[in-house]
Design a protein around this motif. Structure first.
Motif, PDB file in Angstrom:
ATOM      1  N   GLY A   1       0.811  -1.208   0.000  1.00 27.78           N
ATOM      2  CA  GLY A   1       0.000   0.000   0.000  1.00 27.78           C
ATOM      3  C   GLY A   1       0.842   1.255   0.000  1.00 27.78           C
ATOM      4  O   GLY A   1       0.515   2.239  -0.680  1.00 27.78           O
ATOM      5  N   LEU A   2       1.942   1.250   0.742  1.00 26.87           N
ATOM      6  CA  LEU A   2       2.827   2.411   0.759  1.00 26.87           C
ATOM      7  C   LEU A   2       3.478   2.635  -0.604  1.00 26.87           C
ATOM      8  O   LEU A   2       3.674   3.772  -1.032  1.00 26.87           O
ATOM      9  CB  LEU A   2       3.914   2.231   1.823  1.00 26.87           C
ATOM     10  N   VAL A   3       3.804   1.548  -1.281  1.00 27.69           N
ATOM     11  CA  VAL A   3       4.485   1.660  -2.571  1.00 27.69           C
ATOM     12  C   VAL A   3       3.539   2.163  -3.655  1.00 27.69           C
ATOM     13  O   VAL A   3       3.858   3.110  -4.389  1.00 27.69           O
ATOM     14  CB  VAL A   3       5.102   0.302  -2.974  1.00 27.69           C
ATOM     15  N   VAL A   4       2.360   1.553  -3.770  1.00 26.17           N
ATOM     16  CA  VAL A   4       1.471   1.889  -4.886  1.00 26.17           C
ATOM     17  C   VAL A   4       0.842   3.265  -4.739  1.00 26.17           C
ATOM     18  O   VAL A   4       0.361   3.836  -5.717  1.00 26.17           O
ATOM     19  CB  VAL A   4       0.367   0.825  -5.067  1.00 26.17           C
ATOM     20  N   THR A   5       0.829   3.814  -3.520  1.00 21.13           N
ATOM     21  CA  THR A   5       0.302   5.165  -3.341  1.00 21.13           C
ATOM     22  C   THR A   5       1.399   6.228  -3.375  1.00 21.13           C
ATOM     23  O   THR A   5       1.089   7.423  -3.333  1.00 21.13           O
ATOM     24  CB  THR A   5      -0.457   5.278  -2.001  1.00 21.13           C
ATOM     25  N   GLY A   6       2.652   5.795  -3.439  1.00 16.98           N
ATOM     26  CA  GLY A   6       3.750   6.757  -3.454  1.00 16.98           C
ATOM     27  C   GLY A   6       3.956   7.454  -2.120  1.00 16.98           C
ATOM     28  O   GLY A   6       4.571   8.521  -2.057  1.00 16.98           O
ATOM     29  N   ALA A   7       3.477   6.846  -1.014  1.00 21.07           N
ATOM     30  CA  ALA A   7       3.532   7.508   0.295  1.00 21.07           C
ATOM     31  C   ALA A   7       4.961   7.694   0.785  1.00 21.07           C
ATOM     32  O   ALA A   7       5.228   8.605   1.570  1.00 21.07           O
ATOM     33  CB  ALA A   7       2.733   6.693   1.311  1.00 21.07           C
TER      34      ALA A   7
ATOM     35  N   ARG B   1     -12.907   2.300 -10.977  1.00 22.76           N
ATOM     36  CA  ARG B   1     -12.090   1.741  -9.885  1.00 22.76           C
ATOM     37  C   ARG B   1     -10.981   0.853 -10.435  1.00 22.76           C
ATOM     38  O   ARG B   1     -10.755  -0.268  -9.966  1.00 22.76           O
ATOM     39  CB  ARG B   1     -12.971   0.980  -8.895  1.00 22.76           C
ATOM     40  N   GLN B   2     -10.304   1.360 -11.468  1.00 20.91           N
ATOM     41  CA  GLN B   2      -9.177   0.659 -12.069  1.00 20.91           C
ATOM     42  C   GLN B   2      -7.931   1.535 -11.958  1.00 20.91           C
ATOM     43  O   GLN B   2      -8.015   2.768 -11.996  1.00 20.91           O
ATOM     44  CB  GLN B   2      -9.443   0.336 -13.537  1.00 20.91           C
ATOM     45  N   ASP B   3      -6.780   0.890 -11.833  1.00 18.60           N
ATOM     46  CA  ASP B   3      -5.521   1.625 -11.761  1.00 18.60           C
ATOM     47  C   ASP B   3      -5.096   2.089 -13.147  1.00 18.60           C
ATOM     48  O   ASP B   3      -5.281   1.378 -14.144  1.00 18.60           O
ATOM     49  CB  ASP B   3      -4.414   0.748 -11.172  1.00 18.60           C
ATOM     50  N   MET B   4      -4.512   3.273 -13.210  1.00 19.66           N
ATOM     51  CA  MET B   4      -3.881   3.733 -14.442  1.00 19.66           C
ATOM     52  C   MET B   4      -2.533   3.024 -14.588  1.00 19.66           C
ATOM     53  O   MET B   4      -1.841   2.772 -13.607  1.00 19.66           O
ATOM     54  CB  MET B   4      -3.671   5.252 -14.404  1.00 19.66           C
TER      55      MET B   4
ATOM     56  N   LEU C   1      -3.321   8.730   3.329  1.00 19.26           N
ATOM     57  CA  LEU C   1      -4.168   7.727   3.969  1.00 19.26           C
ATOM     58  C   LEU C   1      -3.386   6.446   4.242  1.00 19.26           C
ATOM     59  O   LEU C   1      -3.448   5.887   5.351  1.00 19.26           O
ATOM     60  CB  LEU C   1      -5.375   7.436   3.074  1.00 19.26           C
ATOM     61  N   ALA C   2      -2.615   5.996   3.251  1.00 20.79           N
ATOM     62  CA  ALA C   2      -1.804   4.792   3.431  1.00 20.79           C
ATOM     63  C   ALA C   2      -0.748   4.999   4.515  1.00 20.79           C
ATOM     64  O   ALA C   2      -0.510   4.112   5.348  1.00 20.79           O
ATOM     65  CB  ALA C   2      -1.138   4.401   2.105  1.00 20.79           C
TER      66      ALA C   2
ATOM     67  N   MET D   1      -6.263  -1.078   4.468  1.00 22.39           N
ATOM     68  CA  MET D   1      -5.685  -0.804   3.150  1.00 22.39           C
ATOM     69  C   MET D   1      -6.635  -1.263   2.046  1.00 22.39           C
ATOM     70  O   MET D   1      -6.796  -0.589   1.020  1.00 22.39           O
ATOM     71  CB  MET D   1      -4.331  -1.506   3.007  1.00 22.39           C
ATOM     72  N   PHE D   2      -7.292  -2.411   2.252  1.00 26.67           N
ATOM     73  CA  PHE D   2      -8.263  -2.909   1.269  1.00 26.67           C
ATOM     74  C   PHE D   2      -9.513  -2.032   1.231  1.00 26.67           C
ATOM     75  O   PHE D   2      -9.983  -1.629   0.166  1.00 26.67           O
ATOM     76  CB  PHE D   2      -8.662  -4.352   1.592  1.00 26.67           C
ATOM     77  N   LEU D   3     -10.059  -1.753   2.410  1.00 24.39           N
ATOM     78  CA  LEU D   3     -11.331  -1.031   2.478  1.00 24.39           C
ATOM     79  C   LEU D   3     -11.228   0.383   1.920  1.00 24.39           C
ATOM     80  O   LEU D   3     -12.186   0.903   1.344  1.00 24.39           O
ATOM     81  CB  LEU D   3     -11.826  -0.982   3.925  1.00 24.39           C
ATOM     82  N   THR D   4     -10.080   1.024   2.087  1.00 26.07           N
ATOM     83  CA  THR D   4      -9.901   2.391   1.611  1.00 26.07           C
ATOM     84  C   THR D   4      -9.412   2.459   0.176  1.00 26.07           C
ATOM     85  O   THR D   4      -9.285   3.551  -0.385  1.00 26.07           O
ATOM     86  CB  THR D   4      -8.903   3.141   2.516  1.00 26.07           C
ATOM     87  N   GLY D   5      -9.118   1.319  -0.444  1.00 28.13           N
ATOM     88  CA  GLY D   5      -8.673   1.314  -1.833  1.00 28.13           C
ATOM     89  C   GLY D   5      -7.203   1.580  -2.024  1.00 28.13           C
ATOM     90  O   GLY D   5      -6.749   1.728  -3.162  1.00 28.13           O
ATOM     91  N   CYS D   6      -6.426   1.640  -0.929  1.00 26.26           N
ATOM     92  CA  CYS D   6      -4.973   1.819  -1.083  1.00 26.26           C
ATOM     93  C   CYS D   6      -4.354   0.610  -1.770  1.00 26.26           C
ATOM     94  O   CYS D   6      -3.388   0.729  -2.518  1.00 26.26           O
ATOM     95  CB  CYS D   6      -4.321   2.051   0.284  1.00 26.26           C
ATOM     96  N   VAL D   7      -4.888  -0.564  -1.491  1.00 30.19           N
ATOM     97  CA  VAL D   7      -4.475  -1.803  -2.157  1.00 30.19           C
ATOM     98  C   VAL D   7      -5.728  -2.447  -2.719  1.00 30.19           C
ATOM     99  O   VAL D   7      -6.720  -2.604  -2.009  1.00 30.19           O
ATOM    100  CB  VAL D   7      -3.769  -2.768  -1.182  1.00 30.19           C
ATOM    101  N   LYS D   8      -5.680  -2.813  -3.994  1.00 25.08           N
ATOM    102  CA  LYS D   8      -6.831  -3.453  -4.635  1.00 25.08           C
ATOM    103  C   LYS D   8      -6.811  -4.966  -4.363  1.00 25.08           C
ATOM    104  O   LYS D   8      -5.753  -5.585  -4.305  1.00 25.08           O
ATOM    105  CB  LYS D   8      -6.804  -3.204  -6.144  1.00 25.08           C
ATOM    106  N   PHE D   9      -7.996  -5.537  -4.206  1.00 22.03           N
ATOM    107  CA  PHE D   9      -8.087  -6.972  -3.919  1.00 22.03           C
ATOM    108  C   PHE D   9      -7.435  -7.808  -5.017  1.00 22.03           C
ATOM    109  O   PHE D   9      -6.818  -8.840  -4.746  1.00 22.03           O
ATOM    110  CB  PHE D   9      -9.554  -7.385  -3.752  1.00 22.03           C
ATOM    111  N   ASP D  10      -7.586  -7.375  -6.265  1.00 19.48           N
ATOM    112  CA  ASP D  10      -7.035  -8.166  -7.363  1.00 19.48           C
ATOM    113  C   ASP D  10      -5.538  -7.957  -7.533  1.00 19.48           C
ATOM    114  O   ASP D  10      -4.938  -8.496  -8.460  1.00 19.48           O
ATOM    115  CB  ASP D  10      -7.752  -7.847  -8.672  1.00 19.48           C
ATOM    116  N   ARG D  11      -4.915  -7.163  -6.649  1.00 17.63           N
ATOM    117  CA  ARG D  11      -3.471  -6.940  -6.721  1.00 17.63           C
ATOM    118  C   ARG D  11      -2.741  -7.558  -5.523  1.00 17.63           C
ATOM    119  O   ARG D  11      -1.556  -7.328  -5.334  1.00 17.63           O
ATOM    120  CB  ARG D  11      -3.163  -5.432  -6.763  1.00 17.63           C
ATOM    121  N   VAL D  12      -3.472  -8.333  -4.723  1.00 18.29           N
ATOM    122  CA  VAL D  12      -2.868  -8.905  -3.524  1.00 18.29           C
ATOM    123  C   VAL D  12      -1.718  -9.833  -3.879  1.00 18.29           C
ATOM    124  O   VAL D  12      -0.706  -9.913  -3.188  1.00 18.29           O
ATOM    125  CB  VAL D  12      -3.920  -9.661  -2.685  1.00 18.29           C
TER     126      VAL D  12
END
Length: 597
Positions: free
Chosen positions: A82-88, A309-312, A407-408, A437-448
């Motif tokens: 979650g920290l990585v994909v959000t750039g936190a 609700r898809q990642d770019m 958020l992350a 992280m899942f509920l807030t969309g920081c990490v997508k379920f299909d990217r686990v």
């Protein structure tokens, strides 16, 4: 002394064989781990241990897959993702990057000291969870390879965790067992001076020698050095406006350059030719607050990303000989209008770039073999590739969801803080953080799947099963009794060293919890029988439980760095065994001197 039982002998033999297969490296770690679990399950089903049922063996063999340690490691991996994909972590990475640019060795030393100090007051597991993605990001930005920094960082955090009674969960366990046996409770900094003196010997090895013993495990990526040409658009909100070229050039990464420079200060609406690597372009755009694609296209993609609700994604694709784009310019191709994707840059291998001087925008004319850097959603990118006869290259990456960065970071900070302060166990805090992280969309379920490592999961499950087998079969107790027989002939410092080595071997091949549970009562009884002070021998157990540098199965942070650093079993042995020897010799001498033995 009685001979070991058949089950104890089998547990010791299985441990040796599994270790040999891990080090030999001919079979994958996953296969060896699954074989070990299968052997324990089948063996204990047909030949159960005394006072147990056949199904108890199955439970012992497969209990690792539901063990709290494995759940904790998986949850920590998800939060790190979650920290990585959000750039936190990008601000922290950029700060450390400046230190590494000044001097690589200085940057590494500062990082090691930081990990050491933080781990003294905070459990070292969450400390390393925070540091791992930062140093993976640093490696991607051109600093030292992750494989050369993560192992030293892990060693330094373990060393710092050794310095206080709250530094690791194992320390707390050993102190609690010692109190139950009748020893007075130790304060938080009871043995800190001893560890600090030992650290003065160990840190130079971790800092200067260990990185040189590790390979650069960075995967070869063909697109890494591609140099893309594009145009920088200066929007009204850019911090470039009103500044001169010389004022901003030092703010930019090394692998970025302006192909043309303005005559005066930057102005809103300007379009300037620039070039650089993919990462450099991203950094420069963020620093300059500019755009390398039309704003309306980027806004459209962002709206679609939010609604669907898809990642770019950013993809590199090659123009083939059948493509309609050949001899067209970006302006005349209609790519953005037809497909809803944005071309961020163009790389032309081994040929000069040809600009169309008749076009006021100076666009490049596409040619066969050109590599396009394209951003969009998955469906639009696929349609673009198929319709215009393009070939997608490796290296697809998701655009960080920076809107969720704070958020992350907050979720991770709260989870780590609650675990560090003892408000919640690390397993509960990390699992709660992963769920958020899942509920807030920081990490997508299909990217686990990208966050978790199958190799680590199977290895953890196997190590837990082997550790339980070694303990329940009586193998650990038999080894301890055998050790005590010869200690009466050793000097006090030798007794301390022998106890520490025994516990170190146990913690590296079973688990530190097993080593603490078995080693503390044995050390207590050895001290009583030999007429030695009990505290230094108990501390030898505590120190030995933390000397878990030689195998990946010894401690959960060893597992966490395994996938990120692309390490194998020999990497841990090659760097960890010398560090274990340094610490055993130094700590044994210091304990004997401190307690006047």
């Amino acid at each position: 002394m009685e001979a070991p039982t058949l089950h104890a002998f089998a547990a010791m033999a299985l441990t040796v064989v599994v270790f040999y297969l891990f080090v030999r490296g001919k079979m994958s770690i996953e296969i060896v781990s699954l074989l070990a679990i299968a052997i324990i399950a089948v063996g204990l089903y047909f030949y159960p241990m005394p006072h147990t049922q056949p199904t108890d063996g199955l439970q012992l063999a497969f209990a690792g897959f539901g063990h709290y340690a494995l759940i904790t490691i998986c949850a920590l991996m998800v939060m790190g993702r979650g920290l990585v994909v959000t750039g936190a972590l990008e601000p922290a990475a950029r700060m450390l990057e400046r230190v590494f640019k000044f001097n690589l060795q200085t940057g590494l030393l500062l990082s090691l000291v930081l990990a050491f100090v933080l781990s003294m007051g905070v459990n070292n597991t969450p400390v390393l969870v925070l540091l791992i993605p930062i140093f993976v990001t640093l490696a991607a930005r051109g600093a030292m390879p992750a494989s050369k920094t993560l192992m030293p960082l892990n060693a330094s955090s373990l060393l710092g965790g050794l310095a206080t009674t709250i530094g690791t969960s194992t320390n707390i366990l050993v102190v609690a067992i010692a109190v139950d046996l009748g020893m007075p409770r130790m304060g938080v900094f009871h043995f800190t001076p001893i560890v600090l003196m030992a650290s003065l010997v160990a840190l130079p090895y971790i800092w200067l020698v260990m990185p040189r013993m590790l390979r650069d495990n960075t995967p070869e990526i063909g697109h890494g050095n591609r140099w893309f040409h594009t145009r920088l658009r200066v929007p009204p909100s850019s911090n470039l406006i009103g500044k001169h070229f010389d004022e901003v050039v030092d703010m930019l990464p090394d692998d970025f350059r302006f192909e043309e420079r303005p005559d005066g200060p930057f102005a809103s609406g300007q379009r300037l030719r620039i070039s650089g690597t993919h990462d450099a372009l991203e950094d420069a755009v963020r620093v300059l607050e500019g755009q390398i694609a039309p704003g309306w296209v980027v806004d459209q993609i962002q709206r679609q990303s939010a609604s669907k609700r898809q990642d770019m994604k950013v993809v590199e694709m090659v123009i083939t000989s059948d493509s309609r784009l050949i001899e067209r310019t970006l302006a005349t191709s209609g790519i953005a209008d037809r497909f809803g994707v944005a071309v961020l840059g163009i790389h032309r291998p081994d040929r000069p770039l040809m600009f169309d001087q008749e076009q006021s925008t100076g666009d490049l004319r596409f040619a066969e073999g050109d590599v396009l850097l394209v951003m969009g959603l998955s469906e639009a990118l696929s349609e673009f590739i198929q319709s215009d006869s393009l070939l997608q290259l490796e290296g697809e990456r998701e655009v960080p969801r920076r809107a969720k960065a704070w958020l992350a970071a907050t979720i991770m900070g709260v989870s780590v803080g609650m675990a560090s302060l003892g408000i919640l166990p690390i397993a509960i805090a990390s699992l709660g953080g992963a769920i958020l992280m899942f509920l807030t969309g920081c990490v997508k379920f299909d990217r686990v799947g990208r966050a978790l490592s199958g190799q680590v999961i199977v290895l953890v499950a196997a190590s837990i099963a082997i550790g339980r087998f070694v303990l329940d079969s009586g193998a650990a107790g038999w080894l301890g009794e055998t050790l005590s027989l010869g200690l009466q002939y050793l000097p006090p410092a030798g007794v301390i060293a022998a106890v520490m080595i025994f516990v170190t071997v146990l913690t590296n091949f079973a688990s530190n919890a097993t080593a603490a549970t078995v080693g503390t009562p044995i050390a207590f009884s050895i001290a009583t029988e030999l007429g030695l002070p009990q505290e230094p021998l108990v501390l030898a157990v505590l120190f030995g439980c933390n000397l878990c540098y030689a195998t990946p199965i010894a401690y959960q942070t060893n597992m966490l760095i395994m996938a990120e650093g692309s390490y194998n079993f020999p990497d841990y042995m090659r760097t960890g065994v010398p560090l274990v020897l340094i610490m055993v010799v130094t700590l044994s001498y210091l304990l004997a001197m401190t307690y006047g033995m």
